[in-house]
Design a protein around this motif. Structure first.
Motif, PDB file in Angstrom:
ATOM      1  N   UNK A  42       0.876  -1.085  -0.040  1.00  0.00           N
ATOM      2  CA  UNK A  42       0.022  -0.092  -0.068  1.00  0.00           C
ATOM      3  C   UNK A  42       0.990   1.260  -0.008  1.00  0.00           C
ATOM      4  N   UNK A  43       0.034   2.223  -0.235  1.00  0.00           N
ATOM      5  CA  UNK A  43       0.613   3.805  -0.221  1.00  0.00           C
ATOM      6  C   UNK A  43       1.794   3.938   1.084  1.00  0.00           C
ATOM      7  N   UNK A  94       8.355   4.483  -7.813  1.00  0.00           N
ATOM      8  CA  UNK A  94       7.209   4.831  -8.713  1.00  0.00           C
ATOM      9  C   UNK A  94       6.440   3.867  -9.056  1.00  0.00           C
ATOM     10  N   UNK A  95       6.963   2.501  -9.211  1.00  0.00           N
ATOM     11  CA  UNK A  95       5.910   1.577  -9.678  1.00  0.00           C
ATOM     12  C   UNK A  95       5.170   1.124  -8.231  1.00  0.00           C
ATOM     13  N   UNK A  96       5.748   1.110  -7.234  1.00  0.00           N
ATOM     14  CA  UNK A  96       4.836   0.745  -5.922  1.00  0.00           C
ATOM     15  C   UNK A  96       3.657   1.636  -5.814  1.00  0.00           C
ATOM     16  N   UNK A  97       4.251   2.924  -5.934  1.00  0.00           N
ATOM     17  CA  UNK A  97       3.254   3.939  -5.721  1.00  0.00           C
ATOM     18  C   UNK A  97       2.046   3.993  -6.667  1.00  0.00           C
ATOM     19  N   UNK A  98       2.415   3.549  -7.820  1.00  0.00           N
ATOM     20  CA  UNK A  98       1.371   3.418  -8.940  1.00  0.00           C
ATOM     21  C   UNK A  98       0.329   2.276  -8.441  1.00  0.00           C
ATOM     22  N   UNK A  99       0.936   1.247  -8.124  1.00  0.00           N
ATOM     23  CA  UNK A  99       0.277   0.169  -7.921  1.00  0.00           C
ATOM     24  C   UNK A  99      -0.608   0.399  -6.612  1.00  0.00           C
ATOM     25  N   UNK A 101      -1.750   3.096  -5.731  1.00  0.00           N
ATOM     26  CA  UNK A 101      -2.745   4.139  -6.011  1.00  0.00           C
ATOM     27  C   UNK A 101      -3.846   3.432  -6.788  1.00  0.00           C
ATOM     28  N   UNK A 102      -3.637   2.625  -7.719  1.00  0.00           N
ATOM     29  CA  UNK A 102      -4.409   1.607  -8.591  1.00  0.00           C
ATOM     30  C   UNK A 102      -5.484   0.930  -7.543  1.00  0.00           C
ATOM     31  N   UNK A 104      -5.836   1.553  -4.465  1.00  0.00           N
ATOM     32  CA  UNK A 104      -6.720   2.252  -3.613  1.00  0.00           C
ATOM     33  C   UNK A 104      -8.110   2.689  -4.314  1.00  0.00           C
ATOM     34  N   UNK A 105      -7.852   2.960  -5.539  1.00  0.00           N
ATOM     35  CA  UNK A 105      -8.980   3.227  -6.504  1.00  0.00           C
ATOM     36  C   UNK A 105     -10.005   2.288  -6.943  1.00  0.00           C
ATOM     37  N   UNK A 106      -9.172   0.985  -7.144  1.00  0.00           N
ATOM     38  CA  UNK A 106     -10.095  -0.251  -7.088  1.00  0.00           C
ATOM     39  C   UNK A 106     -10.922  -0.586  -6.215  1.00  0.00           C
ATOM     40  N   UNK A 107     -10.225  -0.396  -4.768  1.00  0.00           N
ATOM     41  CA  UNK A 107     -10.761  -0.891  -3.578  1.00  0.00           C
ATOM     42  C   UNK A 107     -12.138   0.200  -3.142  1.00  0.00           C
ATOM     43  N   UNK A 108     -11.776   1.445  -3.813  1.00  0.00           N
ATOM     44  CA  UNK A 108     -12.876   2.236  -3.327  1.00  0.00           C
ATOM     45  C   UNK A 108     -14.288   2.245  -4.378  1.00  0.00           C
ATOM     46  N   UNK A 109     -13.777   1.651  -5.645  1.00  0.00           N
ATOM     47  CA  UNK A 109     -15.161   1.394  -6.394  1.00  0.00           C
ATOM     48  C   UNK A 109     -15.647   0.121  -5.982  1.00  0.00           C
ATOM     49  N   UNK A 110     -14.668  -1.155  -5.489  1.00  0.00           N
ATOM     50  CA  UNK A 110     -15.370  -2.257  -5.039  1.00  0.00           C
ATOM     51  C   UNK A 110     -16.317  -2.169  -3.919  1.00  0.00           C
ATOM     52  N   UNK A 111     -15.711  -1.492  -3.173  1.00  0.00           N
ATOM     53  CA  UNK A 111     -16.663  -1.422  -1.783  1.00  0.00           C
ATOM     54  C   UNK A 111     -17.509   0.087  -1.793  1.00  0.00           C
TER      55      UNK A 111
END
Ligand code: PHE
Length: 363
Positions: A42-43, A94-99, A101-102, A104-111
């Motif tokens: 995570x972030x 950068x890669x870890x940050x990108x993942x 964020x992705x 987090x975004x996914x999580x927020x639309x899932x739930x």
């Protein structure tokens, strides 16, 4: 200031001479190893990584500040190693940050906690259960208790104690499934077997009903099945007469189908009752006028009944000189088919939700 450079060179030359690893190289290797196996979740972890290696006080930045201590002839090599290390760390971050964020975004639309929940579809009672419950309810009101017995029976409880002598043709009418290894064990053909069990274990007065599943070796068709259900009734006491049997069944028919229901008794034969009868009720569909459900007779058969045969009482250790009793057996599917105008008995066992969801009940 002037002397420091030769001294530093001297130190590195010395280390080289002693064949010792150069500390800078060690540090780079160690950090490289660490950043490559860094666990991100995570972030927050990505930020920790940045602070640890890339921030102003980070380990890689620190190495850069130590770079000035490197001997001039080594600078080219270390400079490259250091730059590579920094780029590597940056791209890992950068890669870890990108993942993260992705994710987090996914999580927020899932739930989406504000979404209304999916409605849980409610099941409905099976028509056979509805009818059985209605029957037990009616008999409970006039003092009948409810008992149950096993579906896997022995010959004694299903036949012999019910006055079916061995080899008697009456057994043919109730062929069933036997266990080859032990022909004494069989699937009960009627709930009358519970009568025997109850009488064996108690003395009159007995006033009980026995609902349950029964089995017969029948060809499956629209009107008959190898599995069906019955509700058996038994009343044993002093001076119980056929008049009591008739009144009880009148009451049942009217409570069950409506006060304007008419009933009729036809003489019949069962080895375990004498006299025996079958009871018909006026057709609920055409009210006696004649239709295809009652086969244009105006009547529908719903049960068999009679006075308990003295042999049965004696077999069950109840004094037949002192006590008399009546018994009846109601077919649940038959009755349910009539009530709901179901033309094919097989529908009850197919578990087709389109069929089952049409039935509603209060009990
Ligand atoms: N056991 C009988 C049958 O299955 C029904 C019955 C029960 C008849 C009790 C008389 C008394 O057909």
């Amino acid at each position: 200031m002037y002397f420091r450079i030769p001294q530093r060179n001297l130190l590195y030359s010395l280390l080289k001479l002693l064949n010792r690893p150069i500390p800078m190289k060690d540090k780079i290797d160690k950090i490289l190893k660490d950043i490559e196996s860094y666990k991100f979740d995570g972030k927050e972890a990505a930020e920790q990584f940045r602070l640890k290696y890339l921030s102003k006080k980070g380990q890689i930045t620190d190495l850069f500040s130590q770079f000035r201590h490197v001997a001039p002839e080594e600078r080219k090599t270390f400079g490259k190693l250091l730059n590579d290390l920094k780029n590597k760390a940056q791209s890992i971050f950068d890669e870890a940050n990108k993942q993260a964020s992705a994710q987090e975004e996914k999580g927020s639309t899932d739930i989406d906690l504000t979404r209304p929940s999916l409605s849980a579809p409610l099941g409905s009672r099976h028509p056979v259960s509805i009818v059985r419950n209605k029957m037990t309810d009616i008999f409970s009101r006039i003092g009948f208790t409810v008992e149950e017995g096993p579906e896997i029976e022995n010959d004694w409880h299903n036949f012999t104690a019910l006055n079916f002598p061995e080899e008697h043709p009456a057994r043919d009418m109730q062929d069933t499934f036997f266990i080859e290894k032990d022909p004494d064990i069989l699937l009960r053909t009627h709930t009358s077997s519970v009568q025997v069990r109850v009488m064996e274990n108690s003395q009159p007065p007995i006033r009980s009903i026995f609902p349950g599943r029964v089995f017969r070796n029948e060809a499956i068709s629209a009107r008959s099945h190898c599995i069906f259900h019955q509700v058996e009734g038994l009343y044993i006491d002093k001076d119980v007469s056929f008049a009591d049997l008739k009144q009880t069944l009148y009451y049942f028919a009217r409570e069950f189908l409506g006060q304007d229901t008419r009933v009729r008794f036809r003489p019949s034969y069962f080895p375990f009752t004498e006299p025996s009868a079958e009871m018909d009720v006026s057709c609920q569909i055409c009210h006696g006028k004649g239709c295809n459900v009652c086969k244009y007779t105006g009547w529908l058969e719903i049960l068999g009944c009679g006075m308990v045969h003295p042999n049965v009482l004696d077999f069950c250790k109840i004094n037949s000189k002192k006590y008399t009793g009546y018994a009846f057996g109601i077919g649940i599917e038959r009755t349910a088919m009539m009530m709901y105008q179901v033309k094919d008995i097989r529908l009850y066992y197919e578990n087709d939700i389109r069929f089952l969801k049409q039935f509603t009940s209060a009990i």
